[in-house]
Design a protein around this motif. Structure first.
Motif, PDB file in Angstrom:
ATOM      1  N   CYS A  23       0.837  -1.191   0.000  1.00 49.49           N
ATOM      2  CA  CYS A  23       0.000   0.000   0.000  1.00 49.49           C
ATOM      3  C   CYS A  23       0.877   1.248   0.000  1.00 49.49           C
ATOM      4  CB  CYS A  23      -0.915  -0.015   1.223  1.00 49.49           C
ATOM      5  SG  CYS A  23      -1.917   1.466   1.355  1.00 49.49           S
ATOM      6  N   GLU A  24       0.598   2.130  -0.973  1.00 49.83           N
ATOM      7  CA  GLU A  24       1.380   3.357  -1.078  1.00 49.83           C
ATOM      8  C   GLU A  24       1.077   4.298   0.085  1.00 49.83           C
ATOM      9  OE1 GLU A  24       1.180   6.290  -4.587  1.00 49.83           O
ATOM     10  OE2 GLU A  24       2.163   4.505  -5.420  1.00 49.83           O
ATOM     11  N   LYS A  25      -0.118   4.181   0.622  1.00 49.51           N
ATOM     12  CA  LYS A  25      -0.567   5.114   1.655  1.00 49.51           C
ATOM     13  C   LYS A  25      -0.050   4.725   3.043  1.00 49.51           C
ATOM     14  CE  LYS A  25      -4.896   7.367   2.939  1.00 49.51           C
ATOM     15  NZ  LYS A  25      -6.367   7.162   2.904  1.00 49.51           N
ATOM     16  N   CYS A  26      -0.234   3.454   3.426  1.00 48.56           N
ATOM     17  CA  CYS A  26       0.103   3.083   4.804  1.00 48.56           C
ATOM     18  C   CYS A  26       1.234   2.056   4.895  1.00 48.56           C
ATOM     19  CB  CYS A  26      -1.138   2.560   5.535  1.00 48.56           C
ATOM     20  SG  CYS A  26      -1.652   0.915   5.040  1.00 48.56           S
ATOM     21  N   GLY A  27       1.718   1.556   3.752  1.00 50.45           N
ATOM     22  CA  GLY A  27       2.858   0.637   3.791  1.00 50.45           C
ATOM     23  C   GLY A  27       2.497  -0.808   4.081  1.00 50.45           C
ATOM     24  N   ASN A  28       1.221  -1.068   4.239  1.00 55.31           N
ATOM     25  CA  ASN A  28       0.756  -2.426   4.507  1.00 55.31           C
ATOM     26  C   ASN A  28       1.113  -3.357   3.347  1.00 55.31           C
ATOM     27  OD1 ASN A  28      -0.708  -4.543   5.715  1.00 55.31           O
ATOM     28  ND2 ASN A  28      -2.544  -3.989   4.570  1.00 55.31           N
ATOM     29  N   ILE A  29       1.558  -4.569   3.678  1.00 51.42           N
ATOM     30  CA  ILE A  29       1.855  -5.552   2.641  1.00 51.42           C
ATOM     31  C   ILE A  29       0.703  -6.545   2.557  1.00 51.42           C
ATOM     32  CG2 ILE A  29       3.380  -7.446   1.973  1.00 51.42           C
ATOM     33  CD1 ILE A  29       5.701  -5.813   3.050  1.00 51.42           C
ATOM     34  N   VAL A  36      -6.840  -3.648  -3.279  1.00 45.16           N
ATOM     35  CA  VAL A  36      -7.384  -2.780  -2.230  1.00 45.16           C
ATOM     36  C   VAL A  36      -6.677  -3.116  -0.920  1.00 45.16           C
ATOM     37  CG1 VAL A  36      -9.433  -2.083  -0.951  1.00 45.16           C
ATOM     38  CG2 VAL A  36      -9.637  -2.697  -3.366  1.00 45.16           C
ATOM     39  N   CYS A  37      -6.231  -2.085  -0.206  1.00 50.55           N
ATOM     40  CA  CYS A  37      -5.549  -2.308   1.061  1.00 50.55           C
ATOM     41  C   CYS A  37      -6.548  -2.778   2.118  1.00 50.55           C
ATOM     42  CB  CYS A  37      -4.872  -1.017   1.521  1.00 50.55           C
ATOM     43  SG  CYS A  37      -4.060  -1.199   3.127  1.00 50.55           S
ATOM     44  N   ASN A  38      -6.212  -3.860   2.803  1.00 49.31           N
ATOM     45  CA  ASN A  38      -7.142  -4.365   3.819  1.00 49.31           C
ATOM     46  C   ASN A  38      -6.994  -3.621   5.150  1.00 49.31           C
ATOM     47  OD1 ASN A  38      -4.680  -5.417   4.493  1.00 49.31           O
ATOM     48  ND2 ASN A  38      -5.324  -7.554   4.490  1.00 49.31           N
ATOM     49  N   LYS A  44      -4.289   2.529  -3.990  1.00 46.86           N
ATOM     50  CA  LYS A  44      -2.955   2.768  -4.568  1.00 46.86           C
ATOM     51  C   LYS A  44      -2.007   1.684  -4.064  1.00 46.86           C
ATOM     52  CE  LYS A  44      -3.180   7.585  -5.739  1.00 46.86           C
ATOM     53  NZ  LYS A  44      -2.642   8.947  -5.604  1.00 46.86           N
ATOM     54  N   ILE A  45      -2.018   0.562  -4.782  1.00 47.16           N
ATOM     55  CA  ILE A  45      -1.246  -0.604  -4.368  1.00 47.16           C
ATOM     56  C   ILE A  45      -0.181  -0.891  -5.419  1.00 47.16           C
ATOM     57  CG2 ILE A  45      -1.371  -3.017  -3.645  1.00 47.16           C
ATOM     58  CD1 ILE A  45      -3.130  -1.196  -1.944  1.00 47.16           C
ATOM     59  N   ASN A  46       1.042  -1.010  -4.995  1.00 48.01           N
ATOM     60  CA  ASN A  46       2.125  -1.376  -5.909  1.00 48.01           C
ATOM     61  C   ASN A  46       2.422  -2.861  -5.771  1.00 48.01           C
ATOM     62  OD1 ASN A  46       2.617   1.337  -6.791  1.00 48.01           O
ATOM     63  ND2 ASN A  46       3.621   1.705  -4.812  1.00 48.01           N
TER      64      ASN A  46
END
Ligand SMILES: [Zn+2]
Length: 133
Positions: A23-29, A36-38, A44-46
């Motif tokens: 996740c570009e926003k919070c760094g979650n993997i 979609v970031c959980n 914004k996922i790379n």
């Protein structure tokens, strides 16, 4: 002759490599990869490639065999903390009987099962112990 059924072909990137989302926003993997970031809901996922290395936290030995799977008993299922910090459950291979927790492991591609109907062999990621690391 090579046969690639469409579904396997489509999934090969995630099947044969450890692809996760970051996740570009919070760094979650996010593994397996999703767009979609959980944690924060960002889209914004790379895509990142995981190292495939980690530490075996614990494992269970399975003496039951599902139909169609390779006849290797027993089988081992491990809880692995990858070096990127995420924990996954995955099959283990090349295991000695005296496997210890906190063993270093790495991902490898192994035969998972063969389909007796069409003769296709499925491969997937398994983890094996790493020596001398
Ligand atoms: Zn996020």
């Amino acid at each position: 002759m090579k046969i690639f059924p469409p579904q396997i072909w489509r999934n090969k990137e995630t099947m044969y490599r450890l692809i996760a989302g970051k996740c570009e926003k919070c760094g979650n993997i996010i593994f397996p990869y999703r767009d979609v970031c959980n944690k924060c809901g960002s889209t914004k996922i790379n895509k990142i490639k995981l190292s495939g290395r980690g530490t075996l936290l614990t494992y269970t030995t399975n003496y039951q065999q599902l139909p169609g799977l390779e006849k290797v008993t027993p089988t081992y299922i491990g809880l692995i903390r990858l070096d990127e910090g995420i924990e996954i459950v995955a099959p283990l291979t090349d295991i000695d009987e005296d496997l210890k927790d906190n063993t270093r492991v790495e991902a490898t591609i192994r035969r998972v099962k063969s389909d007796s109907n069409n003769g296709l062999i499925e491969y997937g990621i398994k983890f094996r112990p790493v020596e001398n690391e």
